[in-house]
Design an enzyme around this catalytic site. Sequence first.
Site, PDB file in Angstrom:
ATOM      1  N   ASP A 182       2.010  19.764  36.538  1.00 50.34           N
ATOM      2  CA  ASP A 182       1.448  20.773  37.429  1.00 50.34           C
ATOM      3  C   ASP A 182       0.577  21.755  36.648  1.00 50.34           C
ATOM      4  OD1 ASP A 182       1.040  22.042  39.860  1.00 50.34           O
ATOM      5  OD2 ASP A 182       2.820  23.312  39.668  1.00 50.34           O
ATOM      6  N   ASN A 208      -3.073  21.767  36.742  1.00 47.77           N
ATOM      7  CA  ASN A 208      -4.451  21.355  36.431  1.00 47.77           C
ATOM      8  C   ASN A 208      -5.486  22.254  37.105  1.00 47.77           C
ATOM      9  OD1 ASN A 208      -3.508  19.178  34.932  1.00 47.77           O
ATOM     10  ND2 ASN A 208      -3.682  17.735  36.626  1.00 47.77           N
ATOM     11  N   TRP A 256      -5.564  25.776  35.641  1.00 48.36           N
ATOM     12  CA  TRP A 256      -6.146  25.715  34.298  1.00 48.36           C
ATOM     13  C   TRP A 256      -7.670  25.712  34.386  1.00 48.36           C
ATOM     14  CZ3 TRP A 256      -9.253  22.234  31.637  1.00 48.36           C
ATOM     15  CH2 TRP A 256      -9.250  22.315  30.241  1.00 48.36           C
ATOM     16  N   ARG A 263     -11.574  22.538  40.320  1.00 49.43           N
ATOM     17  CA  ARG A 263     -10.230  21.995  40.129  1.00 49.43           C
ATOM     18  C   ARG A 263     -10.258  20.587  39.528  1.00 49.43           C
ATOM     19  NH1 ARG A 263      -5.857  24.119  42.588  1.00 49.43           N
ATOM     20  NH2 ARG A 263      -5.014  22.044  42.992  1.00 49.43           N
ATOM     21  N   THR A 322       2.957  12.412  48.274  1.00 51.67           N
ATOM     22  CA  THR A 322       2.641  12.128  49.676  1.00 51.67           C
ATOM     23  C   THR A 322       2.123  13.381  50.375  1.00 51.67           C
ATOM     24  OG1 THR A 322       5.003  12.501  50.144  1.00 51.67           O
ATOM     25  CG2 THR A 322       4.272  10.213  49.945  1.00 51.67           C
ATOM     26  N   ASN A 351       0.077  15.571  48.830  1.00 47.80           N
ATOM     27  CA  ASN A 351      -1.227  15.935  48.261  1.00 47.80           C
ATOM     28  C   ASN A 351      -2.407  15.538  49.135  1.00 47.80           C
ATOM     29  OD1 ASN A 351      -0.248  15.419  44.776  1.00 47.80           O
ATOM     30  ND2 ASN A 351      -0.194  17.276  46.017  1.00 47.80           N
ATOM     31  N   SER A 383       9.634  19.685  44.153  1.00 50.67           N
ATOM     32  CA  SER A 383       8.525  19.139  44.949  1.00 50.67           C
ATOM     33  C   SER A 383       8.717  17.680  45.355  1.00 50.67           C
ATOM     34  CB  SER A 383       7.199  19.316  44.190  1.00 50.67           C
ATOM     35  OG  SER A 383       6.889  20.689  44.057  1.00 50.67           O
ATOM     36  N   GLU A 398      18.879  16.913  33.653  1.00 48.68           N
ATOM     37  CA  GLU A 398      18.661  18.259  33.146  1.00 48.68           C
ATOM     38  C   GLU A 398      17.215  18.648  33.476  1.00 48.68           C
ATOM     39  OE1 GLU A 398      21.002  20.171  31.597  1.00 48.68           O
ATOM     40  OE2 GLU A 398      22.439  18.554  31.988  1.00 48.68           O
TER      41      GLU A 398
END
Length: 249
Positions: free
Chosen positions: A27, A29, A32, A40, A73, A75, A203, A214
Amino acid sequence: MSCKTDTVSDAGGATRCGPHHVAIIMDGNGRWAQSRGRPRLFGHHAGARRVREVVECCPELGVKYLTIFAFSTENWKRTQVEVAGLMSLFRRYISKEMKALAARNVRVRFIGDRVRLDAKLVKLMDQLEEETQENDGTHLTIALNYGGRDEVARATKRLAQDVAAGKLDPEKVDQETLPRYLDTHVLPDPDLVIRTSGEARISNFLLWQSAYAEYEFIDTLWPDFTSEEMGRLCRSYGSRDRRFGGVKT
């Protein structure tokens, strides 16, 4: 201490149990790219380049299985421009990396529902899986058009069909049955799930499989995630006390 997973060495050279299977929610991108005044998709391309470094560091860390969340699914709700750009990126990534992945002895699999993906992309996915199916090094699984709830729903449908066809006795269905119908049926459950970018949610990723994984939620945006940070997280995992609902004796 007896390791059920592979071992990694900490900074002092001591050996610790490391994760055998690492799953990553890649996550950050878009943020950034936007922080640099870029679109994007610029961030998604940077993120795709980061995957290679992480795959290459897995053998020395004892990570046999790496699963990455590429497209969910959910996105599809993004803009048409971003979705189209991502699909083009996936096609380019597979075409560009196919020979390199095969040469590095990486076994590639895809999980998720392929029905909605375009035919050219699906053909490349099939080709990459076929080209690497004999490899026995790092097992790279790419979750593409994947959602945990969708996966469980599809698995349940197939299970119900087998019951209706008389292939499966409903009285014998237990918690060991459903995993045989999941996309990940040939994979071990993840030991460590990492999410980058500072968000603390899963998500809809590997809902069934990660019941006892973990988790590490880190602030690093995915394009800035390095092999060094991967190593640090694997070493941190080795210091955790995993009891799986039991009591340490």
